[in-house]
Design a protein around this motif. Sequence first.
Motif, short mmCIF file in Angstrom:
data_model
loop_
_atom_site.label_atom_id
_atom_site.label_comp_id
_atom_site.label_asym_id
_atom_site.label_seq_id
_atom_site.Cartn_x
_atom_site.Cartn_y
_atom_site.Cartn_z
N LEU B 75 -34.47 -39.47 -26.95
CA LEU B 75 -35.49 -40.51 -27.02
C LEU B 75 -36.33 -40.58 -25.75
CD1 LEU B 75 -33.55 -43.36 -28.87
CD2 LEU B 75 -35.35 -41.87 -29.78
N VAL B 76 -35.74 -40.18 -24.63
CA VAL B 76 -36.52 -40.19 -23.37
C VAL B 76 -36.87 -38.76 -22.93
CG1 VAL B 76 -35.64 -42.40 -22.57
CG2 VAL B 76 -34.38 -40.31 -22.01
N GLY B 77 -36.79 -37.84 -23.88
CA GLY B 77 -37.21 -36.46 -23.59
C GLY B 77 -36.21 -35.66 -22.77
N ASP B 78 -34.95 -36.10 -22.75
CA ASP B 78 -33.93 -35.41 -21.98
C ASP B 78 -32.99 -34.66 -22.93
OD1 ASP B 78 -31.94 -34.55 -20.33
OD2 ASP B 78 -31.19 -36.54 -19.80
N LEU B 79 -33.10 -33.34 -22.94
CA LEU B 79 -32.27 -32.53 -23.84
C LEU B 79 -31.03 -31.99 -23.13
CD1 LEU B 79 -35.17 -30.62 -25.59
CD2 LEU B 79 -33.61 -32.17 -26.72
N GLY B 80 -30.75 -32.49 -21.96
CA GLY B 80 -29.56 -32.06 -21.23
C GLY B 80 -29.82 -30.84 -20.36
N PHE B 81 -28.72 -30.23 -19.91
CA PHE B 81 -28.81 -29.09 -19.01
C PHE B 81 -28.19 -27.86 -19.64
CE2 PHE B 81 -29.42 -32.64 -16.23
CZ PHE B 81 -30.34 -32.18 -15.31
N SER B 82 -28.76 -26.72 -19.33
CA SER B 82 -28.23 -25.45 -19.83
C SER B 82 -26.84 -25.20 -19.25
CB SER B 82 -29.18 -24.33 -19.43
OG SER B 82 -28.50 -23.10 -19.42
N TYR B 83 -25.91 -24.78 -20.11
CA TYR B 83 -24.58 -24.43 -19.61
C TYR B 83 -24.68 -23.25 -18.65
CZ TYR B 83 -22.37 -27.11 -23.40
OH TYR B 83 -21.94 -28.09 -24.24
N GLN B 84 -25.58 -22.35 -18.95
CA GLN B 84 -25.61 -21.10 -18.21
C GLN B 84 -26.37 -21.22 -16.90
OE1 GLN B 84 -27.54 -17.74 -20.05
NE2 GLN B 84 -25.80 -16.44 -19.63
N SER B 85 -27.60 -21.74 -16.97
CA SER B 85 -28.42 -21.75 -15.76
C SER B 85 -28.44 -23.11 -15.07
CB SER B 85 -29.86 -21.36 -16.10
OG SER B 85 -30.47 -22.38 -16.87
N ILE B 286 -32.62 -16.55 -28.78
CA ILE B 286 -31.67 -15.47 -29.01
C ILE B 286 -30.79 -15.24 -27.78
CG2 ILE B 286 -32.93 -13.35 -28.33
CD1 ILE B 286 -32.21 -12.34 -31.21
N ASN B 287 -31.36 -15.39 -26.59
CA ASN B 287 -30.55 -15.26 -25.38
C ASN B 287 -29.51 -16.38 -25.32
OD1 ASN B 287 -31.54 -12.89 -24.18
ND2 ASN B 287 -33.33 -13.97 -23.41
N ALA B 288 -29.94 -17.57 -25.72
CA ALA B 288 -29.01 -18.71 -25.71
C ALA B 288 -27.91 -18.49 -26.74
CB ALA B 288 -29.76 -20.00 -25.98
N LEU B 289 -28.28 -17.91 -27.89
CA LEU B 289 -27.27 -17.65 -28.92
C LEU B 289 -26.24 -16.65 -28.42
CD1 LEU B 289 -29.50 -17.45 -32.12
CD2 LEU B 289 -27.56 -18.98 -31.80
N ALA B 291 -25.43 -16.12 -25.41
CA ALA B 291 -24.62 -16.71 -24.34
C ALA B 291 -23.82 -17.91 -24.84
CB ALA B 291 -25.54 -17.13 -23.19
N GLY B 292 -24.07 -18.35 -26.07
CA GLY B 292 -23.41 -19.55 -26.58
C GLY B 292 -23.86 -20.79 -25.82
N ASP B 293 -25.10 -20.78 -25.33
CA ASP B 293 -25.62 -21.88 -24.51
C ASP B 293 -26.17 -22.96 -25.45
OD1 ASP B 293 -26.63 -23.46 -22.54
OD2 ASP B 293 -27.73 -21.87 -21.51
N TRP B 294 -25.28 -23.81 -25.94
CA TRP B 294 -25.63 -24.75 -27.01
C TRP B 294 -26.73 -25.75 -26.66
CZ3 TRP B 294 -25.49 -24.86 -32.02
CH2 TRP B 294 -24.68 -23.96 -32.68
N PRO B 295 -26.77 -26.32 -25.48
CA PRO B 295 -27.86 -27.25 -25.20
C PRO B 295 -29.23 -26.59 -25.40
CG PRO B 295 -26.17 -27.47 -23.54
CD PRO B 295 -25.78 -26.29 -24.37
N VAL B 296 -29.35 -25.31 -25.00
CA VAL B 296 -30.64 -24.61 -25.17
C VAL B 296 -30.88 -24.31 -26.65
CG1 VAL B 296 -31.98 -22.57 -24.54
CG2 VAL B 296 -30.48 -23.63 -22.85
N ILE B 297 -29.84 -23.86 -27.35
CA ILE B 297 -29.99 -23.59 -28.79
C ILE B 297 -30.48 -24.85 -29.50
CG2 ILE B 297 -28.76 -22.99 -30.93
CD1 ILE B 297 -26.77 -21.42 -29.17
N GLN B 298 -29.83 -25.97 -29.20
CA GLN B 298 -30.22 -27.23 -29.83
C GLN B 298 -31.66 -27.59 -29.48
OE1 GLN B 298 -26.52 -29.11 -28.24
NE2 GLN B 298 -26.82 -30.45 -29.98
N GLY B 299 -32.01 -27.44 -28.21
CA GLY B 299 -33.36 -27.80 -27.75
C GLY B 299 -34.42 -27.00 -28.50
N VAL B 300 -34.21 -25.69 -28.61
CA VAL B 300 -35.21 -24.85 -29.27
C VAL B 300 -35.28 -25.20 -30.76
CG1 VAL B 300 -35.83 -22.48 -29.90
CG2 VAL B 300 -34.91 -22.94 -27.63
N LEU B 301 -34.13 -25.36 -31.41
CA LEU B 301 -34.14 -25.67 -32.84
C LEU B 301 -34.80 -27.01 -33.12
CD1 LEU B 301 -30.62 -24.38 -33.98
CD2 LEU B 301 -32.84 -23.30 -34.31
N ILE B 302 -34.51 -27.98 -32.27
CA ILE B 302 -35.13 -29.30 -32.45
C ILE B 302 -36.65 -29.18 -32.28
CG2 ILE B 302 -35.38 -31.59 -31.40
CD1 ILE B 302 -32.31 -31.39 -30.81
#
Lengths: 518, 329
Positions: B75-85, B286-289, B291-302
């Motif tokens: 809601l405030v535009g914060d999708l979290g942090f990447s596990y990897q980077s 695809i790089n996030a997939l 790496a299993g970097d779920w916060p990034v996967i979620q961010g892109v899909l959303i």
Amino acid sequence: MQGANYSLDRRTLLQRTGAATSIAGLAAIAGCIDDSNGDGDDEFVVTQGEFATTVDPNDHNDSPTYNVLDQVYEPLWDITSDGELEPRIVEEWDHPDDNTMELTVRDDVVFHEGQEMTASDVAYTINRAVDEDVGIVSEQADRYPGVTGAEAEDDTTVLVEHESVASLVEFNLATVATVVSEEWMEDQDQPANEELNGTGPYQVEEYTPDQDIIYTAFDDYWGDVPDIDRVRYRAASEASTRVSELETGESDLIVNVPPTDTAGIDELDDADIRTVTSLRNIFLVMPNDDEPFDSQEFRQAMNYAVDVDSIIDNVLDGFGAPSSQPLPEGVFGYNDELDPYPHDPEEAEALVEESGYEDVEITLESPEGRYLNDTEVAETAAQQIDQLDNVSCDFQIVDFESLTESSLDGDPSTSPDFFLIGWGNPTYDGDYGLTPWFVEGQASYNFMDDDIEEMITESQSVDDPDEREELLQEINAELYEAAPWVFLHREESIYGIRSDVDWEPRADESIFLDEMQR
Amino acid sequence: MSLAKFLIKRTLQGIFVVWGVVTITFGLRAIAPGDPVDLIVDPATSPEIRQQVREDMGLDQPLLIQYIEYLQGILVGDLGFSYQSRRDVTTMVIERVPATLELAIAATIVAIVIAIPLGVISATRRHQPSDYSATMFSLVGISTPNFWLGIMLILVLSVQFGVFPVSERPVGFVEAVTVLVTTGYFNDLITWFRHMTLPALTLGTYFTALITRLTRSGMVDELGKPYVTATEAKGLPSVLIRYKHVLRNTMIPIITVLGLQLGTLIGGAVITEWVFDWPGLGTRLINALYAGDWPVIQGVLIFIGIGFVVINIVVDSLYAYLNPRVVDE
């Protein structure tokens, strides 16, 4: 002969003019800019399979990131490609007592942003990795075995406190303790993911996160200024794209060339293939907590059943070297008296019978795409085991993340019964290849043997290097007999590079651009 | 129902869809195999450090708490942090949007420029060699996998003939145009064009084939209608009839498909971006997939989900504006 009619109607004229203009335009576009990237011709481009996951030098533990950051950040001392320690930021080091190292740092080192490097920066760097209260929870922490902290005694002297033997600390500090400026780092958000400020031969000109980074030679570097003045690091995940980039001249050095593309690159006039057998072992793990792998005879039988030479020749196109023990050749503690298990199906069947596990059914699990032709290697090994008269072996591909979750949690009972994995030894010290796998409490602990565990623990407190090396070799000999793994091969690092670059790849997969001559 | 009410209804439906995407991607993350801590720290890291990391990332909290905190962040535009980077995911997603949008728009332009004339020619010269060629092109275009086509284009046009570069996006379109306008230096725009051509051709080929077939079938239907015979009887030139009258009537369904396909292109550029190392949302995903970097996967899909919803609302609005009966229906 009837005379030709050369008159053109309006439509044909327009069509032909349009076609000519299009061709001319395309040719002009192709020709008017020689440099496809819009960069200077003197730029040396390195294309890896993966880009750096972070630019904080103390907050990662993966090879692609080390390769990108090693140009900017320097370790205290270095390990040469022969495995020898070589002074770098630290001129000399000594051991006043069993638990203290005294480092004398250079007094002519400056950071790229102008700060003078002092002993305080070196101490801060070490503390940043081993003490989470200093800044970050560093995943490099376990690569400082037994180091409890560091303190600057004056501007050029650092005292490092440690509980393990000195030689073990020396090897590990050479690969992870890349020095940061305390003053600069404390002004950054933690971890420092936006900017870089090291003391190395290259400084950052431009950095685009997750995309590329451009370096130029650092004029105030304390050592020799690099021969290659401008470098760009980038990544292309698709291997065929990397190969095409080398072929068209868009890239000058590419990593992880597929074996099938090596012949094509060797045929190019201005590029060639360079290879080195790396310090990464590929092996099949057999946790001994359950049947049938609780039998030493059965585990040895698996080693006799797999024809490693055939796998290297046919699956890896000759790129690889058979292994005989947990440590790869070139690592401190490697036992050169051990030969790989020969391929002997009859001996394997006899040992299976001796183990009492005839007609057992097992499944070999393997990740896909993590290591060079990993699934093909595992599938071939499974077929060879399956060819034994008294063992049935299936093969299954598993997701790497779930494989590591179940197998590297420190609990052998949650691991798959039989799986393929790889392990690198960047510290050149045998402890990094043994402790994580054979000492209880470690993440990769999958083989329970109290005697071996005791020997490894003992090796960590042996001060005399010769004595310690002998003990590590003895541990390898014990492990050869115990056969906790099917010892497969050491992975080959395959690079494509411009022919006019004088550079030999290193077994530890590191790339130091300042060592290149062009 | 008024237009305003119609739009409010569509927007509310869109919000519900986005919430669904957020919930499903969060659920997928929860049931996905693999411990996120393995992605944050080395597998060899000791259990104590792993636990510390788990607590720092909030991964030790109950799933419901994690979900609520995630929704509050969105809601405030914060999708979290990447596990990897450890980078901010919102920034990681937004910085890749221009490259993907450029590629999708360029592929659409490629499709329009090639497909519509081809479709018109095919429809007006039915059962002639040009019609068969266009039909064959459509069939091949629809059947060719992007991955293969991209590699072939690289091998032929880059490696063999050296006409276009293999990969990368050294300069963005807006940046190149800005340089042109402010300094008159046009090399950046040419560089952009050269790097864009092969990815746009690769991504646009399927789309081109699709539009060619749509244009052809639409034109064939329209050409059989009485008004065409009437205009021909009036003596209007055939070019005028085809392009001004017939094509205009054929364009309505084509524009609908174009709008919706733009959304598909944004989400479907993954393989093309991968082959050409194009720094867009596709390579990020695809790089996030991998790496299993779920916060990034979620961010892109959303983000892709939001893109679809917005494009649909815009298309619906245009429809409602052009054809007010849609609002009542």
